[in-house]
Design an enzyme around this catalytic site. Structure first.
Site, PDB file in Angstrom:
ATOM      1  N   THR A   1      47.521 -41.048  52.005  1.00 52.86           N
ATOM      2  CA  THR A   1      47.236 -40.281  50.783  1.00 52.86           C
ATOM      3  C   THR A   1      48.219 -40.744  49.704  1.00 52.86           C
ATOM      4  O   THR A   1      49.221 -41.396  50.019  1.00 52.86           O
ATOM      5  CB  THR A   1      47.464 -38.770  51.012  1.00 52.86           C
TER       6      THR A   1
ATOM      7  N   TYR B   1      62.143 -31.206  52.256  1.00 48.67           N
ATOM      8  CA  TYR B   1      60.799 -31.222  52.837  1.00 48.67           C
ATOM      9  C   TYR B   1      60.830 -30.709  54.282  1.00 48.67           C
ATOM     10  O   TYR B   1      60.002 -29.884  54.677  1.00 48.67           O
ATOM     11  CB  TYR B   1      60.243 -32.648  52.785  1.00 48.67           C
TER      12      TYR B   1
ATOM     13  N   LYS C   1      58.844 -27.459  55.673  1.00 52.32           N
ATOM     14  CA  LYS C   1      57.781 -27.508  56.683  1.00 52.32           C
ATOM     15  C   LYS C   1      58.181 -26.743  57.954  1.00 52.32           C
ATOM     16  O   LYS C   1      57.330 -26.170  58.635  1.00 52.32           O
ATOM     17  CB  LYS C   1      57.395 -28.958  56.981  1.00 52.32           C
TER      18      LYS C   1
ATOM     19  N   ASP D   1      44.245 -26.349  42.172  1.00 52.68           N
ATOM     20  CA  ASP D   1      45.154 -27.501  42.065  1.00 52.68           C
ATOM     21  C   ASP D   1      45.647 -27.595  40.623  1.00 52.68           C
ATOM     22  O   ASP D   1      45.071 -26.975  39.721  1.00 52.68           O
ATOM     23  CB  ASP D   1      44.385 -28.785  42.468  1.00 52.68           C
TER      24      ASP D   1
HETATM   25  P1  NAI Z   1      48.415 -35.526  47.921  1.00 50.77           P
HETATM   26  O1  NAI Z   1      49.551 -35.785  47.000  1.00 50.77           O
HETATM   27  O2  NAI Z   1      47.322 -36.511  48.059  1.00 50.77           O
HETATM   28  O3  NAI Z   1      47.765 -34.105  47.599  1.00 50.77           O
HETATM   29  C1  NAI Z   1      48.529 -32.988  47.287  1.00 50.77           C
HETATM   30  C2  NAI Z   1      47.778 -32.146  46.267  1.00 50.77           C
HETATM   31  O4  NAI Z   1      48.573 -30.996  45.981  1.00 50.77           O
HETATM   32  C3  NAI Z   1      47.537 -32.876  44.948  1.00 50.77           C
HETATM   33  O5  NAI Z   1      46.195 -32.740  44.534  1.00 50.77           O
HETATM   34  C4  NAI Z   1      48.477 -32.177  43.977  1.00 50.77           C
HETATM   35  O6  NAI Z   1      48.009 -32.145  42.643  1.00 50.77           O
HETATM   36  C5  NAI Z   1      48.521 -30.776  44.597  1.00 50.77           C
HETATM   37  N1  NAI Z   1      49.685 -30.020  44.136  1.00 50.77           N
HETATM   38  C6  NAI Z   1      50.974 -30.436  44.045  1.00 50.77           C
HETATM   39  N2  NAI Z   1      51.742 -29.476  43.516  1.00 50.77           N
HETATM   40  C7  NAI Z   1      50.916 -28.423  43.278  1.00 50.77           C
HETATM   41  C8  NAI Z   1      51.110 -27.136  42.710  1.00 50.77           C
HETATM   42  N3  NAI Z   1      52.315 -26.730  42.281  1.00 50.77           N
HETATM   43  N4  NAI Z   1      50.045 -26.300  42.618  1.00 50.77           N
HETATM   44  C9  NAI Z   1      48.820 -26.696  43.031  1.00 50.77           C
HETATM   45  N5  NAI Z   1      48.574 -27.902  43.553  1.00 50.77           N
HETATM   46  C10 NAI Z   1      49.613 -28.757  43.669  1.00 50.77           C
HETATM   47  O7  NAI Z   1      49.118 -35.274  49.329  1.00 50.77           O
HETATM   48  P2  NAI Z   1      48.572 -35.032  50.814  1.00 50.77           P
HETATM   49  O8  NAI Z   1      49.221 -36.053  51.646  1.00 50.77           O
HETATM   50  O9  NAI Z   1      47.124 -34.834  50.852  1.00 50.77           O
HETATM   51  O10 NAI Z   1      49.309 -33.647  51.134  1.00 50.77           O
HETATM   52  C11 NAI Z   1      48.645 -32.462  51.502  1.00 50.77           C
HETATM   53  C12 NAI Z   1      49.544 -31.687  52.425  1.00 50.77           C
HETATM   54  O11 NAI Z   1      49.743 -32.423  53.620  1.00 50.77           O
HETATM   55  C13 NAI Z   1      50.948 -31.420  51.873  1.00 50.77           C
HETATM   56  O12 NAI Z   1      51.330 -30.097  52.190  1.00 50.77           O
HETATM   57  C14 NAI Z   1      51.808 -32.420  52.626  1.00 50.77           C
HETATM   58  O13 NAI Z   1      53.139 -31.996  52.722  1.00 50.77           O
HETATM   59  C15 NAI Z   1      51.116 -32.444  53.959  1.00 50.77           C
HETATM   60  N6  NAI Z   1      51.391 -33.599  54.800  1.00 50.77           N
HETATM   61  C16 NAI Z   1      51.056 -34.858  54.407  1.00 50.77           C
HETATM   62  C17 NAI Z   1      51.328 -35.928  55.217  1.00 50.77           C
HETATM   63  C18 NAI Z   1      50.995 -37.334  54.808  1.00 50.77           C
HETATM   64  O14 NAI Z   1      51.445 -38.273  55.491  1.00 50.77           O
HETATM   65  N7  NAI Z   1      50.213 -37.541  53.765  1.00 50.77           N
HETATM   66  C19 NAI Z   1      51.961 -35.767  56.535  1.00 50.77           C
HETATM   67  C20 NAI Z   1      52.262 -34.388  56.851  1.00 50.77           C
HETATM   68  C21 NAI Z   1      51.977 -33.357  56.014  1.00 50.77           C
END
Ligand code: NAI
Length: 253
Positions: free
Chosen positions: A190, A155, A159, A37
């Site tokens: 989140t 986005y 996806k 991360d």
């Molecule tokens: P979050 O923002 O809590 O976690 C995302 C993590 O990815 C963070 O720790 C961030 O530092 C890391 N990150 C961002 N850019 C990065 C990079 N360039 N290199 C390495 N790490 C990086 O978000 P969440 O919600 O846990 O998202 C996780 C996945 O779930 C994502 O792919 C998101 O698109 C997907 N998702 C989330 C939904 C939601 O409602 N929260 C719904 C559908 C999909």
């Protein structure tokens, strides 16, 4: 509690949200977990949480949009734990805007972090999985990887790409016993989801209330997505590949 005993799992975006919940769950199930991360402080705090519960985890600073970082994360995983069996390509970002409101830089960044990262991490991880006789790759797509949504054009494009590259990878690597699946979460509580309210200039409480409007009348908690990831990572899903598993409280239904 040992579904993943003797397995090594690399989780991108493991410092927060769905990645964090999955790291903690995987470690409880006996896996050695590597968090990759860009958020060092939160990544190290997840490691501390896992260790306090008796699990094994390490953190690597890794920008998943950069090839060198992805290669190093895989190499360091092998050096630390001697193998790599599970890759959870989960890091992601969102930009809430339509075509007119999205800059070229924003488009490129969303595609790099959400899509190119899956290509890069898989490219470096697959040879090690082949050597181990197989593996499981899980890519985080979204409900918006199955249908469109408003004001999220980059986005949705990213996806949709993740969902379909999951199928393509499943076809290419099935012969090596490498299963490739996607999870498609609906709105999950989140920091990313809450950031969308700010991006759209909406009040967080009413945005979250809107997110809860679906058959189960609530948004997901990160652990509910992590449990689906655990299933796909484990031998329980030994005949599952090329699937896009929707976990959204019935939203797409
Ligand atoms: P979050 O923002 O809590 O976690 C995302 C993590 O990815 C963070 O720790 C961030 O530092 C890391 N990150 C961002 N850019 C990065 C990079 N360039 N290199 C390495 N790490 C990086 O978000 P969440 O919600 O846990 O998202 C996780 C996945 O779930 C994502 O792919 C998101 O698109 C997907 N998702 C989330 C939904 C939601 O409602 N929260 C719904 C559908 C999909």
């Amino acid at each position: 509690m040992n579904t993943l005993a003797n397995k090594v799992a690399l989780i991108t975006g493991g410092a927060s949200g769905i990645g964090r919940a999955t790291a903690i769950l995987f470690a409880q199930e006996g896996a050695a977990v590597v968090l990759a991360d860009i958020n060092v402080e939160q990544g190290q705090s997840v490691v501390a949480e896992v260790e306090a519960a008796g699990g094994k985890a390490i953190f690597f600073l890794c920008n998943v949009a950069r090839a060198d970082d992805c290669r190093a994360a895989v190499e360091k995983t092998i050096a630390a734990f001697g193998g790599l069996h599970i890759l959870f390509n989960n890091a992601g970002i969102i930009r809430r805007a339509d075509v007119l409101g999205t800059t070229e830089e924003e488009w490129d960044r969303v595609m790099a972090v959400n899509v190119k990262s899956v290509f890069l991490m898989s490219k470096y991880a697959i040879p090690h999985m082949e050597k181990a006789g197989g593996g499981s790759i899980i890519n985080t797509s979204s409900g918006w990887g199955m249908r469109g949504g408003g004001n999220a054009v980059s986005y949705c494009a990213s996806k949709g790409a993740v969902t379909n590259m999951t199928r393509a990878m499943a076809i290419d690597h099935g012969a090596q016993n490498i299963r490739v699946n996607a999870v498609c979460p609906g709105d999950t509580d989140t920091p990313m989801l809450r950031s969308e309210a700010r991006q759209l200039g909406q009040d967080e409480e009413s945005f979250m209330a809107e997110a809860a409007k679906r058959p189960l009348r609530r948004y997901a908690q990160p652990l509910e997505i992590a449990q689906a990831v655990l299933y796909l990572a484990s031998d329980t899903a030994s005949y599952v590949t090329g699937a896009a598993l929707v976990i959204d409280g019935g939203g797409l239904a």
